[in-house]
Design an enzyme around this catalytic site. Structure first.
Site, short mmCIF file in Angstrom:
data_model
loop_
_atom_site.label_atom_id
_atom_site.label_comp_id
_atom_site.label_asym_id
_atom_site.label_seq_id
_atom_site.Cartn_x
_atom_site.Cartn_y
_atom_site.Cartn_z
N GLU A 1 22.38 -11.99 -35.86
CA GLU A 1 22.09 -12.84 -37.03
C GLU A 1 20.57 -12.95 -37.09
OE1 GLU A 1 24.16 -13.90 -39.19
OE2 GLU A 1 26.09 -13.67 -38.19
N CYS B 1 17.17 -19.67 -41.93
CA CYS B 1 17.26 -18.26 -42.32
C CYS B 1 17.84 -18.15 -43.72
CB CYS B 1 18.11 -17.50 -41.33
SG CYS B 1 19.71 -18.27 -41.10
P1 NAD Z 1 12.85 -15.63 -32.12
O1 NAD Z 1 13.39 -14.28 -32.46
O2 NAD Z 1 11.42 -15.74 -31.79
O3 NAD Z 1 13.64 -16.25 -30.88
C1 NAD Z 1 15.05 -16.35 -30.88
C2 NAD Z 1 15.52 -16.38 -29.44
O4 NAD Z 1 15.20 -15.15 -28.80
C3 NAD Z 1 14.88 -17.47 -28.59
O5 NAD Z 1 15.85 -17.97 -27.70
C4 NAD Z 1 13.80 -16.72 -27.85
O6 NAD Z 1 13.44 -17.32 -26.62
C5 NAD Z 1 14.48 -15.40 -27.61
N1 NAD Z 1 13.57 -14.27 -27.36
C6 NAD Z 1 12.30 -14.12 -27.79
N2 NAD Z 1 11.80 -12.95 -27.33
C7 NAD Z 1 12.81 -12.35 -26.64
C8 NAD Z 1 12.92 -11.10 -25.95
N3 NAD Z 1 11.92 -10.23 -25.88
N4 NAD Z 1 14.08 -10.82 -25.36
C9 NAD Z 1 15.11 -11.68 -25.43
N5 NAD Z 1 15.08 -12.86 -26.06
C10 NAD Z 1 13.93 -13.19 -26.67
O7 NAD Z 1 13.26 -16.57 -33.35
P2 NAD Z 1 12.91 -18.10 -33.57
O8 NAD Z 1 11.47 -18.19 -33.96
O9 NAD Z 1 13.41 -18.92 -32.43
O10 NAD Z 1 13.86 -18.42 -34.83
C11 NAD Z 1 13.49 -18.15 -36.14
C12 NAD Z 1 14.13 -16.85 -36.61
O11 NAD Z 1 15.55 -16.92 -36.46
C13 NAD Z 1 13.89 -16.60 -38.07
O12 NAD Z 1 13.55 -15.26 -38.28
C14 NAD Z 1 15.25 -16.91 -38.71
O13 NAD Z 1 15.49 -16.25 -39.92
C15 NAD Z 1 16.19 -16.48 -37.65
N6 NAD Z 1 17.49 -17.13 -37.82
C16 NAD Z 1 18.53 -16.37 -38.28
C17 NAD Z 1 19.76 -16.96 -38.48
C18 NAD Z 1 20.93 -16.17 -39.00
O14 NAD Z 1 22.05 -16.65 -38.86
N7 NAD Z 1 20.73 -15.00 -39.58
C19 NAD Z 1 19.94 -18.32 -38.20
C20 NAD Z 1 18.85 -19.05 -37.74
C21 NAD Z 1 17.63 -18.43 -37.54
#
Ligand code: NAD
Length: 475
Positions: free
Chosen positions: A250, A284
């Site tokens: 997602e 999102c």
């Molecule tokens: P992010 O991608 O920075 O982080 C998400 C998660 O991934 C966190 O737990 C983070 O610690 C982890 N992470 C970061 N780097 C990683 C790596 N190299 N390996 C493994 N895990 C890692 O996102 P964010 O800033 O926390 O959230 C915002 C984003 O999430 C936005 O782009 C938003 O659109 C998206 N989002 C999507 C949905 C959906 O259902 N499509 C819902 C909510 C948020």
């Protein structure tokens, strides 16, 4: 407030292996509200090992028993909804009404999947040639790694935990560093509802990347479900290829919001207020690009601006406020930078546009005179900023809506048959027609293009954690 600040591994709350912690911040004033345990790579491996040991008996547990534990979790979270919401307000900064709405939505996944746990489908039929019986049964995939973002710290976790547990999978949850307290509270609710040892585990490694990569190489991990940015999603998909792990993704969105000629503008403004302002725009699903038909542009902008001007911004614990803080000063500055760029590219700020001096606040902001190709239209704003593009032709509006690498959700406001025709032409996993919010645990949530793979919620959500087994039998 009291918070849980430990890791949960093999049924026990405990400190990280090296005894180190990281600070959790209240973004409304920058204060540190808790110190949370850092999970070492050894802690992460221990969590996967525990999930592996718990898997055979959880997979063999009667669906009704699994269902009742999920239902019990629903009851606990419902009874404690206000406390649940307050944790989110403190660590995420969102307004209390937004947090309460999330607590309700998040909790509902446990009720929905408690109901789905006892309805896992299968097949038993004769082959067309009559030479065999085709038996198809569904089995839990195995140990599932669940990675969640900060913007919906409860719902993104429960939308994964509930179907995974309903299916019979055991889990390791890795919440975002900004919001571990909500995740810990949800895990504790599952424990209180009677979830057996090892079935859910919680780890918070710092840094995240190497520890997650190591867990994905653990042979017991068979599923990875990720919600977060498209950028991190791409990295994880590459890593998943090494061990051919089943993935659900997602990812980011860049939702277009179309106001067609003849639209009911009061309804469109009501929808825009939710689609744009829910969760302070940090969603999102947040409306990111407004394409408004020239025939209604002036009136829509005036009415929408008037509503935005009524938004009350301030700390979420003051329940009167409807717009809380962004999650961090960095996010506030990112939003401010996007507005500055938009202005440099020709947009006009007609409301808001000035970040707070204290705390991570950004006001409800209106930008007019934006053009389709502007930077703000190709970037997830993730804040309370509305960017309006005036367009003279409906086909052009649809073309612009589809001109994005993302396809999570779109909103269309207009006379019903015209709006429905537009909705059918838009390349997105979800479309709100004359509605500013569509999320529902009973509906399939997910995107097309680079917004992701797979669906959460609905009857499909549990299938992401099940694998089909076909048994060919003598007739
Ligand atoms: P992010 O991608 O920075 O982080 C998400 C998660 O991934 C966190 O737990 C983070 O610690 C982890 N992470 C970061 N780097 C990683 C790596 N190299 N390996 C493994 N895990 C890692 O996102 P964010 O800033 O926390 O959230 C915002 C984003 O999430 C936005 O782009 C938003 O659109 C998206 N989002 C999507 C949905 C959906 O259902 N499509 C819902 C909510 C948020």
């Amino acid at each position: 407030m009291d918070y849980i600040t430990d890791l949960f591994i093999d049924g026990e709350w405990r400190a990280g292996g090296e005894g180190t912690t990281f600070g959790v911040t209240d973004p409304s004033d920058g204060s540190t509200i808790a110190q949370f345990a850092i999970a070492t790579e050894a802690d992460c491996t221990a969590a996967v090992d525990a999930a592996e040991r718990a898997f055979p008996s959880w997979a063999a547990t009667a669906p009704r028993v699994r269902s009742e534990i999920l239902r019990g979790t629903f009851e606990i979270l419902t009874a404690e909804k206000e406390y649940f919401a307050e944790i989110m307000v403190r660590e995420n900064g969102k307004s209390f009404p937004d947090a309460l709405a999330e607590a309700t939505y998040a909790t509902e996944f446990f009720r929905w999947f408690a109901e789905e746990a006892v309805r896992i489908p299968g097949e038993f039929r004769l082959s067309p040639s009559g030479d065999k019986r085709i038996v198809v049964t569904r089995q839990p995939v195995g140990v599932s790694l669940l990675i969640t973002p900060w913007n919906f710290p409860a719902a993104m976790a429960t939308r994964k935990l509930a179907p995974a547990l309903a299916a019979g999978c055991t889990t390791v949850l890795k919440p975002a560093r900004e919001t571990p307290l909500t995740a810990a509270y949800v895990v504790e609710a599952l424990r209180r509802a009677g979830l057996p040892q090892g079935v859910v585990n919680l780890v918070t490694p710092v840094p995240t990347g190497p520890a997650v990569a190591k867990m994905m190489q653990h042979p017991a991990v068979r599923k990875m479900s990720f919600t977060g940015s498209t950028e991190v999603g791409r990295t994880l998909l590459k890593q998943a290829a090494d061990t051919v792990i089943s993935t659900s993704m997602e990812l980011g969105g860049n939702a277009p919001f179309l106001v067609l000629p003849g639209a009911d503008l009061d309804l469109a403004v009501q929808g825009a207020m939710v689609a744009k302002m829910r969760n302070g725009g940090s969603a999102c699903t947040s409306a990111n690009r407004f394409y408004v038909h020239s025939s209604v542009h002036e009136e829509f902008v005036a009415k929408f601006t008037a509503e935005l001007a009524k938004v009350k911004s301030g700390p979420g614990l003051d329940r009167e406020n409807t717009l809380g803080a962004l999650v961090s000063i960095e996010e506030r500055d990112k939003v401010a930078g996007l507005v500055e760029t938009a202005v440099a590219e020709g947009a006009t700020v007609t409301l808001g546009g000035t970040p707070s001096k204290v705390g991570a606040f950004y006001p409800a902001t209106m930008l007019t005179g934006v053009t389709h190709g502007d930077t703000i239209n190709s970037t997830e704003i993730f804040g309370p900023v509305t960017a309006i593009v005036q367009v003279g032709d409906v086909d052009e509006m649809i073309r612009m809506a589809n001109d994005s690498i993302y396809g999570l959700i779109a909103y269309v406001f207009g006379e019903e048959s015209l709006a429905l025709r537009a909705a059918l032409k838009i390349d997105a996993g979800m479309v709100g027609v004359n509605r500013g919010v569509v999320s529902d645990p009973a509906a399939p949530f997910g995107g097309t293009k680079q917004s992701g793979l797979g669906r959460e919620g609905s009857s499909d959500g549990i299938l992401e954690y099940l694998e089909e087994k076909y048994i060919g039998m003598a007739p």
